[in-house]
Structures are given as C-alpha cells and as structure tokens.
Scaffold this motif. Structure first.
Motif, PDB file in Angstrom:
ATOM      1  N   GLN A  29      86.674  60.284  79.481  1.00  0.00           N
ATOM      2  CA  GLN A  29      87.551  60.346  78.310  1.00  0.00           C
ATOM      3  C   GLN A  29      86.847  60.962  77.109  1.00  0.00           C
ATOM      4  OE1 GLN A  29      88.010  56.683  76.019  1.00  0.00           O
ATOM      5  NE2 GLN A  29      90.232  56.792  76.339  1.00  0.00           N
ATOM      6  N   GLN A  87      92.863  57.554  81.217  1.00  0.00           N
ATOM      7  CA  GLN A  87      91.824  57.599  80.196  1.00  0.00           C
ATOM      8  C   GLN A  87      90.648  56.698  80.595  1.00  0.00           C
ATOM      9  OE1 GLN A  87      92.027  59.658  77.338  1.00  0.00           O
ATOM     10  NE2 GLN A  87      93.669  60.466  78.611  1.00  0.00           N
ATOM     11  N   VAL A  88      89.679  57.272  81.278  1.00  0.00           N
ATOM     12  CA  VAL A  88      88.523  56.501  81.747  1.00  0.00           C
ATOM     13  C   VAL A  88      87.468  56.472  80.647  1.00  0.00           C
ATOM     14  CG1 VAL A  88      86.697  56.310  83.471  1.00  0.00           C
ATOM     15  CG2 VAL A  88      88.988  57.086  84.148  1.00  0.00           C
ATOM     16  N   ARG A 102      89.060  51.377  81.968  1.00  0.00           N
ATOM     17  CA  ARG A 102      90.142  51.960  81.179  1.00  0.00           C
ATOM     18  C   ARG A 102      90.656  50.941  80.164  1.00  0.00           C
ATOM     19  NH1 ARG A 102      91.091  53.410  86.487  1.00  0.00           N
ATOM     20  NH2 ARG A 102      91.210  55.660  86.942  1.00  0.00           N
TER      21      ARG A 102
END
Length: 269
Positions: A29, A87-88, A102
C-alpha cells in the motif's frame, strides 16, 4: 472489534510461522514503506500480545505495534507469494508462509521505551503469565464506576471486550451497573479466574464460547446459536430473547457507546 484472545492467537501463530528467522517486510500500500525498509531481512525475535495490542519484536531493537481496531485483519497463506489484493498495509514473508495486514487502526514502529510506555498504560492481561490481578483489583475496588464499564477500561484490565464483559458478569450473577467499590473480593477473584479460563479457550478454538456444558444446545434441546460472531453465549446479542437459565427477557442498554447485555433476574444481585 477483536477481543484479546484474537490477538494472542495471532501472536502464537506468528511466533510459529515467522519467529527465529529473517522476515521480508514490505508495504504494498505504501503507507508503511519507510518503516518496512528498517525491518526487511531482520530476524523476528518474538511475537506477543498485550490486551488488544500485537507486538512483533525484531532483533535490531525495533518493535512493530499493531492495533487491529474495527476493521483490521491479518491473512496468512503458504508460499508462493501472491499478488497483493486490496490495501495491504504490511506484508511479512517467512520461510514457508506470508501474512498480509489490511485496515489496522495502528501499524507503527516503536522503540523499547515506547513499548514500555504502551504496556504501562494497559491493565493486566488475563492471558499473559506476568499478569497481576491484584493491580486490576486495586483499581476496581476504589472506583465508583460500574463494573461493566471497568471491565472494558483497558487501563484497568486489558483484553476483555464486549462479549467477555457481558458473559463473565452473567456467569457470576453480578449486576452490571454495580459500582466497582461494591464488588466483593470473592466475586472479583471468580471473575478474573473465569476470564483466564474463557479467554484461553478462545485462543485455542478461535471463537468465544461461554455456555457451560449443561446449557449446551444438544443438552437443552434448543437450536444452536446462529450468528456471524459464532460461539454459544448466555446474553450477548440476545436482547429481547428469553434467558437460557430463568426465561426472563434479556435486556440491553448503551453504556459509554457500547451495548451492554444482561439478565435482570439472574443478575439481580
């Protein structure tokens, strides 16, 4: 929000999968990229939890502090590594597994003094071997706040959440609005011992079950609970339904922004 057993379960899993070897750390992300670069390739010494906080202690003296909050999740998978989805915030890659984080409320690096300060703000955790129930009792026994509010105060007792709060008070027949200063020492000792037992079982199974064997669905001839939270419980999220023990209607009210559940008969005091 995940309760303390979830974080201890994660800590034990990460200890098994990643500790004792170098870990590749990244932030697909991007929000944790600078911090990840300081950890990438460093040996993870230990993963542990305190209350609802997960701590990854690396051998270079840095600690990753994670608080999942309402939406945070870790997902562990065996290698090979897959392309990130969603969205890591942080990705950890070990010898044979990787884990993606996440949506956490917090994911940051702490130095040793900051870790000590964090832990100093937290009450004793029933799942930690170094927990001191006397420290929590000292706060509870001097407080005019309700025992229901005190059990969710993480500076008094770390790790218990809304489910354990409602269920442990029911199991011991304690009125939730009873002031901490009016709680007997005998009841406190029973509550603490029960939290240790129930939360350790939660770590083992990955769900919260608080119903005693004699009140299991197959024993009572009732339908199992069907709820996304899983687990057999006495009062949590059962407002308007009959108490499993006495048949009285389970009540619910808001208390400091959280829903409190109890049986007015079994917990009459």
């Amino acid at each position: 929000m995940p309760e303390g057993h979830t974080l201890h379960r994660l800590a034990r899993l990460h200890q098994r999968l990643f500790a004792g070897a170098p870990v590749r750390v990244s932030s697909p992300q991007g929000r944790f990229a600078a911090e990840a670069a300081r950890l990438d390739g460093v040996i993870l010494g230990e993963a542990q939890a305190h209350g609802k906080h997960l701590l990854h202690h690396y051998e270079n003296g840095l600690t990753v502090h994670v608080h999942l909050g309402l939406y945070g999740t870790f997902v562990e998978q065996p290698l090979p590594v897959a392309e990130p989805t969603g969205q890591v915030r942080m990705r950890m890659i070990g010898a044979d597994h990787f884990s993606d984080l996440r949506g956490p409320t917090a994911c940051r690096i702490l130095l040793a003094p900051e870790v000590a300060a964090l832990r100093a703000r937290l009450g004793p955790d029933p799942l930690r071997p170094d927990a001191d129930p006397e420290a929590a009792w000292s706060r509870v026994s001097r407080s005019r706040s309700s025992i229901a509010a005190l059990l969710l105060d993480q500076s008094v007792l770390a790790g218990a959440g809304n489910v354990y709060r409602a269920e442990v008070l029911f199991r011991h027949g304690v009125p939730p609005m009873l002031a901490g200063s009016r709680l007997s020492r005998q009841d406190w000792d029973a509550i603490w011992a029960d939290l240790v037992l129930l939360m350790e079982e939660g770590v083992r199974t990955g769900r919260i079950d608080t119903v005693r064997p004699e009140h299991d669905p197959h024993v009572m001839g009732r339908e199992p609970r069907r709820d996304r939270h899983g687990g057999e419980v006495y009062v949590y999220r059962r407002a308007g339904m009959p108490c499993l023990i006495c048949g009285e209607t389970v009540l619910m009210r808001d208390l400091q922004g959280r829903r409190l559940y109890w049986c007015p008969h079994c917990q009459a005091g």
